[in-house]
Design an enzyme around this catalytic site. Structure first.
Site, PDB file in Angstrom:
ATOM      1  N   GLY A  89       0.971  -1.371   0.061  1.00 13.43           N
ATOM      2  CA  GLY A  89      -0.320   0.088   0.066  1.00 13.43           C
ATOM      3  C   GLY A  89       0.653   1.259   0.242  1.00 13.43           C
ATOM      4  CG  ASN A 123       1.888   3.096  -5.869  1.00 15.50           C
ATOM      5  OD1 ASN A 123       2.156   4.052  -6.562  1.00 15.50           O
ATOM      6  ND2 ASN A 123       2.294   1.931  -5.545  1.00 15.50           N
ATOM      7  CB  ILE A 174     -10.132  -5.119 -14.050  1.00 12.05           C
ATOM      8  CG1 ILE A 174      -9.122  -4.202 -13.009  1.00 12.05           C
ATOM      9  CG2 ILE A 174     -11.910  -3.632 -14.110  1.00 12.05           C
ATOM     10  CD1 ILE A 174      -9.410  -4.413 -11.350  1.00 12.05           C
ATOM     11  CG  ASN A 224      -2.828  -0.523 -13.170  1.00 15.38           C
ATOM     12  OD1 ASN A 224      -3.005  -0.893 -11.930  1.00 15.38           O
ATOM     13  ND2 ASN A 224      -2.037  -0.847 -14.355  1.00 15.38           N
ATOM     14  CG  HIS A 252       2.400  -1.545 -15.454  1.00 16.72           C
ATOM     15  ND1 HIS A 252       2.361  -2.567 -14.922  1.00 16.72           N
ATOM     16  CD2 HIS A 252       3.426  -1.297 -16.110  1.00 16.72           C
ATOM     17  CE1 HIS A 252       3.210  -3.447 -15.459  1.00 16.72           C
ATOM     18  NE2 HIS A 252       4.220  -2.966 -16.568  1.00 16.72           N
TER      19      HIS A 252
HETATM   20  C1  GRF Z   1       4.047  -1.959  -7.137  1.00 15.62           C
HETATM   21  O1  GRF Z   1       5.333  -1.822  -7.234  1.00 15.62           O
HETATM   22  C2  GRF Z   1       3.457  -1.241  -7.984  1.00 15.62           C
HETATM   23  O2  GRF Z   1       3.872  -0.719  -8.772  1.00 15.62           O
HETATM   24  C3  GRF Z   1       2.557  -2.280  -8.280  1.00 15.62           C
HETATM   25  O3  GRF Z   1       2.893  -2.658  -7.469  1.00 15.62           O
HETATM   26  C4  GRF Z   1       3.358  -2.985  -5.989  1.00 15.62           C
HETATM   27  C5  GRF Z   1       3.204  -2.784  -4.982  1.00 15.62           C
HETATM   28  O4  GRF Z   1       2.886  -1.510  -4.813  1.00 15.62           O
HETATM   29  N1  GRF Z   1       1.572  -2.098  -8.774  1.00 15.62           N
HETATM   30  P1  GRF Z   1       2.295  -1.082  -3.261  1.00 15.62           P
HETATM   31  O5  GRF Z   1       3.361  -0.782  -2.367  1.00 15.62           O
HETATM   32  O6  GRF Z   1       1.723  -2.146  -2.879  1.00 15.62           O
HETATM   33  O7  GRF Z   1       1.053   0.371  -3.397  1.00 15.62           O
END
Ligand code: GRF
Length: 200
Positions: free
Chosen positions: A12, A14, A94, A108, A110
């Site tokens: 989490g 992001n 999805i 999303n 990526h």
């Molecule tokens: C990250 O590398 C993101 O780019 C990918 O999932 C990974 C985990 O992200 N989509 P987070 O720390 O759970 O946000």
């Protein structure tokens, strides 16, 4: 006010970047109404609860069929009357019916510069392993709209990150998160939120 829901599967970071950007005012006109994970142990759920955001787990493992899982997920999202759904490290495909229910309203993040190192099988560390194996000198992250493909929707924002001598997949992943993901995902949400504010 843009009501957003965030779908997560892991740590989490992001999601945390979005929470922090709303708190700091980098994201305006936005309410983070719901966090949903397919993984009951996702630390992202803890991050949501620590910020008094409704958080729940809807896991395919808890349903007899994939269709019942999709139905449960869609019903949950519907209850929250969301304007935008953000996939932030969400590792479940999805379903087409969800893409149709939220046309150009699912985004999303990526961890590569699409169209490089994306599509089926490219997620998490695998993306960075592929970039290092190919020997690219620049990688980065992409925010895109979600369509019925995998990482194929229209690109919204990208940010480049340098690959350094001696990088491991883990070191590179962290740099891409810090220098790209955590910057462009909140920026993309703010772009959409300010468009929504102008349209009203
Ligand atoms: C990250 O590398 C993101 O780019 C990918 O999932 C990974 C985990 O992200 N989509 P987070 O720390 O759970 O946000």
């Amino acid at each position: 006010m843009l009501r957003i829901g965030v779908l997560v599967s892991g740590g989490g970071t992001n999601l945390q970047a979005i929470i922090d950007a709303i708190k700091s005012g980098k994201i305006t006109n936005t309410q983070l109404a719901l966090v949903v994970s397919n993984n009951p142990g996702a630390y992202a759920l803890e991050r949501a609860r620590a910020n008094s955001i409704d958080a729940c787990c809807i896991s395919p493992k808890d349903y007899a069929t994939r269709e019942e899982f999709h139905q449960a997920l869609l019903e949950k999202l519907e209850k929250y009357h969301l304007d935008l759904i953000v996939l932030a490290g969400y590792l479940v495909k999805i379903p087409p019916e969800m893409v149709r229910a939220y046309p150009r309203r699912i985004i999303n993040i990526h961890p590569s510069l699409i169209p490089s190192f994306c599509g089926v099988g490219y997620y998490g560390l695998k993306v960075h392993e592929a970039a290092l194996a190919r020997g690219v000198k620049i990688t980065g992250a992409t925010v895109h709209y979600v369509d019925e493909g995998t990482d194929t929707g229209p690109i919204i924002l990208q940010k480049a990150v340098e690959v350094k001598e001696g990088d491991t997949p883990e070191i590179l992943q962290r740099r891409v998160m810090e220098e790209a993901e955590w910057i462009i995902l909140p920026q993309a949400i703010q772009m959409i939120a300010s468009q929504e504010e102008q349209i009203g």
